[in-house]
Structures are given as structure tokens and as C-alpha cells.
Design a protein around this motif. Structure first.
Motif, short mmCIF file in Angstrom:
data_model
loop_
_atom_site.label_atom_id
_atom_site.label_comp_id
_atom_site.label_asym_id
_atom_site.label_seq_id
_atom_site.Cartn_x
_atom_site.Cartn_y
_atom_site.Cartn_z
N UNK A 227 0.85 -1.19 0.00
CA UNK A 227 0.00 0.00 0.00
C UNK A 227 0.89 1.24 0.00
N UNK A 228 0.44 2.28 -0.66
CA UNK A 228 1.18 3.53 -0.71
C UNK A 228 1.27 4.16 0.68
N UNK A 229 2.25 5.05 0.90
CA UNK A 229 2.34 5.75 2.19
C UNK A 229 1.00 6.39 2.56
N UNK A 230 0.56 6.15 3.80
CA UNK A 230 -0.70 6.69 4.28
C UNK A 230 -1.91 5.85 3.95
N UNK A 231 -1.76 4.79 3.16
CA UNK A 231 -2.88 3.94 2.76
C UNK A 231 -3.01 2.75 3.70
N UNK A 232 -4.20 2.59 4.30
CA UNK A 232 -4.41 1.53 5.29
C UNK A 232 -5.24 0.37 4.77
N UNK A 233 -5.84 0.46 3.60
CA UNK A 233 -6.73 -0.59 3.10
C UNK A 233 -5.91 -1.73 2.48
N UNK A 237 -5.17 -6.31 -1.45
CA UNK A 237 -3.85 -6.92 -1.62
C UNK A 237 -3.79 -8.30 -0.97
N UNK A 238 -4.52 -8.48 0.13
CA UNK A 238 -4.57 -9.81 0.76
C UNK A 238 -5.25 -10.81 -0.18
N UNK A 239 -6.30 -10.35 -0.87
CA UNK A 239 -6.95 -11.23 -1.85
C UNK A 239 -5.99 -11.57 -2.98
N UNK A 240 -5.27 -10.58 -3.48
CA UNK A 240 -4.32 -10.82 -4.57
C UNK A 240 -3.20 -11.75 -4.12
N UNK A 241 -2.71 -11.57 -2.89
CA UNK A 241 -1.66 -12.45 -2.38
C UNK A 241 -2.11 -13.89 -2.33
N UNK A 242 -3.35 -14.13 -1.89
CA UNK A 242 -3.87 -15.49 -1.79
C UNK A 242 -4.02 -16.12 -3.17
N UNK A 243 -4.54 -15.36 -4.14
CA UNK A 243 -4.76 -15.92 -5.48
C UNK A 243 -3.42 -16.19 -6.17
N UNK A 244 -2.46 -15.27 -6.07
CA UNK A 244 -1.16 -15.49 -6.69
C UNK A 244 -0.46 -16.71 -6.09
N UNK A 245 -0.61 -16.90 -4.78
CA UNK A 245 0.00 -18.07 -4.13
C UNK A 245 -0.65 -19.35 -4.62
N UNK A 246 -1.96 -19.31 -4.85
CA UNK A 246 -2.63 -20.46 -5.45
C UNK A 246 -2.08 -20.76 -6.85
N UNK A 250 5.64 -16.79 -6.01
CA UNK A 250 6.11 -16.28 -4.72
C UNK A 250 5.62 -14.85 -4.51
N UNK A 251 5.22 -14.53 -3.30
CA UNK A 251 4.63 -13.22 -3.00
C UNK A 251 5.37 -12.59 -1.83
N UNK A 252 5.63 -11.28 -1.94
CA UNK A 252 6.17 -10.49 -0.83
C UNK A 252 5.13 -9.44 -0.47
N UNK A 253 4.43 -9.67 0.63
CA UNK A 253 3.35 -8.78 1.06
C UNK A 253 3.88 -7.83 2.12
N UNK A 254 3.96 -6.53 1.79
CA UNK A 254 4.47 -5.54 2.74
C UNK A 254 3.36 -4.86 3.53
N UNK A 255 2.12 -4.94 3.05
CA UNK A 255 0.99 -4.46 3.85
C UNK A 255 0.73 -2.97 3.73
N UNK A 256 0.20 -2.41 4.83
CA UNK A 256 -0.33 -1.04 4.83
C UNK A 256 0.76 0.01 4.97
N UNK A 257 0.51 1.17 4.34
CA UNK A 257 1.27 2.41 4.57
C UNK A 257 2.77 2.18 4.57
#
Length: 359
Positions: A227-233, A237-246, A250-257
Motif C-alpha cells: 500500500x502507498x504511504x498513508x494507505x491503510x486498506x 492486496x490480501x486477496x491478490x496475495x492469496x490468489x497469486x500463491x494459489x 512467490x509473494x512479498x506482502x508488505x501491507x499497509x502504509x
């Protein structure tokens, strides 16, 4: 005297109290009583009706069955049979869906799709519009703060449709309806959105973990999600991470903000095949940062490479110039990320990003 203001359990609860507990209107309860006989078994002349624990259980079953898509008349018959004393020890009613297990490993359930254009009358007070019946059931469960039912409905949707289709046709429409509701009612539905979001997140992360345990990742550059700086949603991205892993990526999920400096450092250290940047609103969309990431190159002299950058989320607007990619939904984001990672792999882009010559 009961200082809490609640009626003694032996006396039962009023229609208003039961309506608040179930997340339905008192008018709905009265209508069920009038149409299907789902009312208090005992009535006292000259007093408000009182619902006993057995009455409450019967109406709760009615809510559960209608949330699962059972027609109201059929659901009422099943609820009355299951919670009438003469049938107290009877098994499940034929034709009524049994409550499935709520934990991991539940078997997939066949979910019938309603006719196209069927309008939602969810009884939840949420502006759902034309949606699948699963949205109606999920909205009812969330509004009445029924955590077990929310978990059940989310899991059923994912098991029946798969992650991508469930996200796009069930989970996202319901989340948007809840968000619109609390924005227009002075935050009255914030607790509903938080409950629903938590269970959706739990289901997505469970799917990610299960896929990563049972599906070895391909030998291709990872897809970095942030997520971009300041973005909390983070849910998209969690949905995308799960589908790509399926899909074995390989996925690197950095998360919010994620701060800009940290995001750039992660790109240079890991050499991802694709970078997906999520922005929910225009206030967090940073086109200059996105272009900087797209222009960042690394690798040995003469063989430097870079990542494809995907701009995801409504904050980016509709159009962006190349080389930035603009997926319009989860399915398109998955397709673009897979293509980018495979292209890098086929071009020999799996070199260690930490080699000399990195820019």
C-alpha cells in the motif's frame, strides 16, 4: 430490580429486543408471525408479546436458513419443525441446509446462482442493489453482529466460487455496501464493517497459508505487494496475495502504509518481477513514486533489469501512461502479475538483486 433494564430470562424478551439481537426490524418479526406462524408460543392478554428461548432459537434458525438462500416459506417450515417440542429430538429436516463446519478444511458447498438481475431485498438496511443471494446473507449476518454466521458465509462463498470469483461477486459488493452505509449514517455501522473486514481478512490469509503449504512456489521473481504511504486498506492486496500463491507465484506482502524509502529499498533488494501498488483514494496515489519504482534498475552492467509496476485501486483514476499497468480488478491484476513474473524469468531475470551495478 434489574438495573440493566433487561427483562428476566424467564419472562422472555420483547419483539424490539429480539429484533435488535437479530439485526432485523420488528416489522419483519411481526410479518413472519403473521405469514408463517413464527411467533411466541405463549401470549399473555393485554401485555407485550414475550419470546422464550425456544421462540428465539426458532427465529434464529429462520435467519440462518434465509441467509443461506432458502425461500422464506420453506425456511419457516424447517425452523418450526426443528424447534417445536414434538420434534425436539428429531434429526435435520429434509431439504434444509445443515450448518456446515466453520473451521479450516470444510468441504466445498454447491451454491446456486440466482437469476441475473435479481434485486436484493436483504432486510439488512444496506444498499446492496442487484447482487448474488450470498451478499444478502452475508449482509444480514454482519448487521446482526453474528460472528459465526459471517465466518460461515465467507467460507461458503470462497469454497463454492473460488477466491477470485468470491472476492469480485460476493465479498467486495458487501464490503462496499457496508462502507457506504456507515459513511452516510454518522459512523453508525463502523462496528459492522470492522467485523466483516476481519472475517474476510481471516479467510484470505487462511487461503494464503494453505496454498503456500501445499503448493510449492515456481522459480520466478516474486510479486511485491504494498500500500502507498498513508494507505491503510489492505484487503484487496490480501486477496491478490492469496490468489497469486494459489497460482504458485512467490509473494512479498508488505501491507499497509509502506514508506517510500522502505518500498524502494525492498524493490532493489528483492528484484521483483512485478510491484503492485494499492491506493484507495486520490490522497494516497503517488504517480511520481510509481514512475520512480518503474524506472529503478539493478543487476550487473550490461544486463540490468527492472520491475513492471501495477497501479491497483480506485485512487489511481482510470488512465495512466506506459510503462505503468492499470488492472481493473482482481482477475486482471493476477493475469498481469503472472505475465510480468514469467517474462522476467524467461529473460533470465532471476539474478540476485544484490549484485554490483545496482542503481
Amino acid at each position: 430490580m434489574d438495573v440493566t433494564g433487561e427483562e428476566p430470562a424467564a419472562m422472555g424478551v420483547t419483539t424490539g429486543s429480539l429484533a435488535r439481537k437479530l439485526g432485523v426490524s420488528p416489522t419483519t418479526l411481526r410479518s413472519w408471525d403473521r405469514r408463517y406462524g413464527l411467533g411466541p408460543a405463549t401470549r399473555v392478554q393485554g401485555r407485550h408479546r414475550r419470546w422464550t428461548p425456544d421462540d428465539v432459537a426458532m427465529v434464529q434458525e429462520m435467519c440462518r436458513l434465509t441467509a443461506a438462500g432458502v425461500p422464506p416459506a420453506e425456511a419457516a417450515r424447517a425452523a418450526k419443525l426443528q424447534h417445536t417440542p414434538a420434534h425436539a429430538t428429531a434429526g435435520p429436516v429434509p431439504g434444509a441446509p445443515a450448518r456446515p463446519p466453520t473451521g479450516p478444511g470444510r468441504p466445498p458447498a454447491a451454491v446456486e446462482e440466482p437469476p441475473a438481475g435479481t434485486r436484493s431485498h436483504s432486510g439488512s438496511g444496506l444498499p446492496l442493489g442487484d447482487v448474488r443471494r450470498e451478499c444478502r446473507g452475508l449482509a444480514r449476518a454482519a448487521v446482526r453482529m453474528d460472528s459465526a454466521a459471517v465466518q460461515e458465509q465467507v467460507a461458503l462463498a470462497v469454497a463454492a466460487y473460488g477466491l477470485t470469483h468470491a472476492w469480485e461477486t460476493v465479498l467486495t459488493p458487501t464490503l462496499r455496501a457496508v462502507g457506504r452505509k456507515w459513511e452516510s449514517t454518522d459512523d453508525r455501522y463502523v462496528e459492522v464493517e470492522h467485523l466483516l473486514s476481519w472475517h474476510v481478512s481471516a479467510a484470505l490469509r487462511r487461503a494464503y497459508v494453505e496454498a503456500s503449504l501445499h503448493r510449492p512456489a515456481l522459480d520466478v521473481p516474486p510479486v511485491l505487494l504494498a500500500c502507498l504511504p498513508g494507505e491503510q486498506h489492505t484487503l484487496p492486496l490480501e486477496a491478490l496475495a492469496a490468489v497469486l500463491t494459489e497460482r504458485h507465484l512467490p509473494v512479498l506482502m508488505l501491507g499497509a502504509a509502506v514508506p517510500a524509502e522502505a518500498l524502494l529499498a525492498a524493490v532493489q533488494r528483492t528484484g521483483p518481477g512485478a510491484v503492485v501498488l494499492w491506493s484507495q483514494s486520490r490522497t494516497t496515489a503517488d504517480a511520481a513514486l510509481a514512475h520512480h519504482i518503474a524506472d529503478t534498475r539493478w543487476g550487473v552492467a550490461g544486463a540490468r533489469t527492472h520491475s513492471r509496476v501495477l497501479l491497483s485501486g480506485p485512487g489511481w483514476g482510470l488512465r495512466h501512461a506506459p510503462p505503468l499497468l492499470r488492472p481493473r480488478g482482481l482477475g486482471e491484476a493476477v493475469s498481469m502479475a503472472v505475465t510480468a513474473a514469467e517474462a522476467r524469468a524467461s529473460a533470465g531475470g532471476t539474478e540476485a538483486a544484490g549484485q554490483s551495478g545496482r542503481s
